[in-house]
Design an enzyme around this catalytic site. Structure first.
Site: not given
Length: 274
Positions: A88, A90-93, A153, A175, A183, A239
């Site tokens: 949670k 910003g991994t996807t970004w 992770h 973050r 989140s 982030y």
């Protein structure tokens, strides 16, 4: 006569040895070993499922088993790129940015894989099967051509020690803890069976270090200290900085990874497209 006696002795000795061997227990499989190990470790109720404390890190039980496989079988390469994040954060970004940067010569933006696929589908996470298509499949990861773009992770302490010695690049994204916690609380309640965990209870556990892949601050500090020790190989990002100036972040990541934008690309707006 002597030959006959020796033969009989040898035959009897062989019979006894065979009998002893037949009574020996079968070798313990790696799966049985990991199950036995997990059963001895401290546990906590967790936010959605029980957590197990493994080497000062709280993980779901299956993740401890995956972690053991990673420690024993993952072979880092000198040109690997590893994107590391606490969940949670910003991994996807980060996956999307790194994939777009390193593959910009392969794909046109008008027909880019990221327009059709989630970033988790194009960047394999080393230890988790449920997140990416081939996550946790170390044979598949080993078959990937270099340079490999991977994600994790896991805290640095749970990765093979060679990650810090072979020269691979690590990009770590942190973050603001309040936002990461919020989140995480929403995410855990979506997968939790039964009544949701209260914000107050989750916050107490979070501050005590009991959260998936926690303690939270230990995760940050391990990679932060590594970035100070090896600044050419470990990039520590925030982030909020990417959100404030994504173009600057894209250029910084590209330069660090060895894929800098040329003047021609910047003039053509390629970095902005990314």
């Amino acid at each position: 006569m002597n030959f006959l006696i020796v033969s009989i002795i040898m035959e009897q000795s062989g019979t006894e040895e065979s009998s002893e061997n037949s009574q020996q227990p079968a070798p313990i499989s790696s799966e049985s070993y990991s199950d036995n190990l997990v059963a001895t470790l401290p546990t906590s109720e967790g936010w959605s499922t029980r957590l197990t404390l493994f080497k000062n890190c709280w993980l779901r039980a299956y993740m401890v088993k995956n972690c053991l496989l990673v420690q024993d079988n993952f072979k880092p390469r000198s040109d690997d790129i590893i994107l590391a994040t606490h969940p949670k954060c910003g991994t996807t970004w980060l996956k999307a940015l790194a994939f777009a940067i390193t593959n910009r010569s392969r794909y046109a933006f008008a027909d880019h894989p990221l327009l059709k696929k989630n970033p988790h589908k194009v960047v394999t996470i080393i230890e988790a099967k449920f997140i990416s298509e081939h996550g946790g499949d170390l044979d598949y990861i080993e078959s990937l051509p270099s340079p490999r773009l991977l994600a994790t992770h896991l805290p640095l302490s749970l990765l093979p020690p060679t990650v810090s010695t072979v020269g691979c690049k690590i990009v770590y994204l942190c973050r603001e803890p309040k936002d990461a916690f919020t989140s995480m609380w929403h995410f855990e309640n979506r997968i939790r069976k039964g009544d949701p965990i209260s914000l107050e209870k989750a916050f107490t556990m979070f501050c005590e270090g009991c959260s998936s892949f926690g303690p939270f601050w230990d995760h940050y500090l391990q990679y932060w200290k590594e970035s100070l020790a090896r600044p050419k190989e470990v990039l520590f990002l925030m982030y909020e900085e990417i959100k404030c100036d994504p173009l600057m972040a894209v250029r910084k990541i590209a330069s660090f990874l060895g894929f800098p934008f040329t003047k021609e690309e910047e003039s053509a707006g390629v970095d902005k497209e990314v």
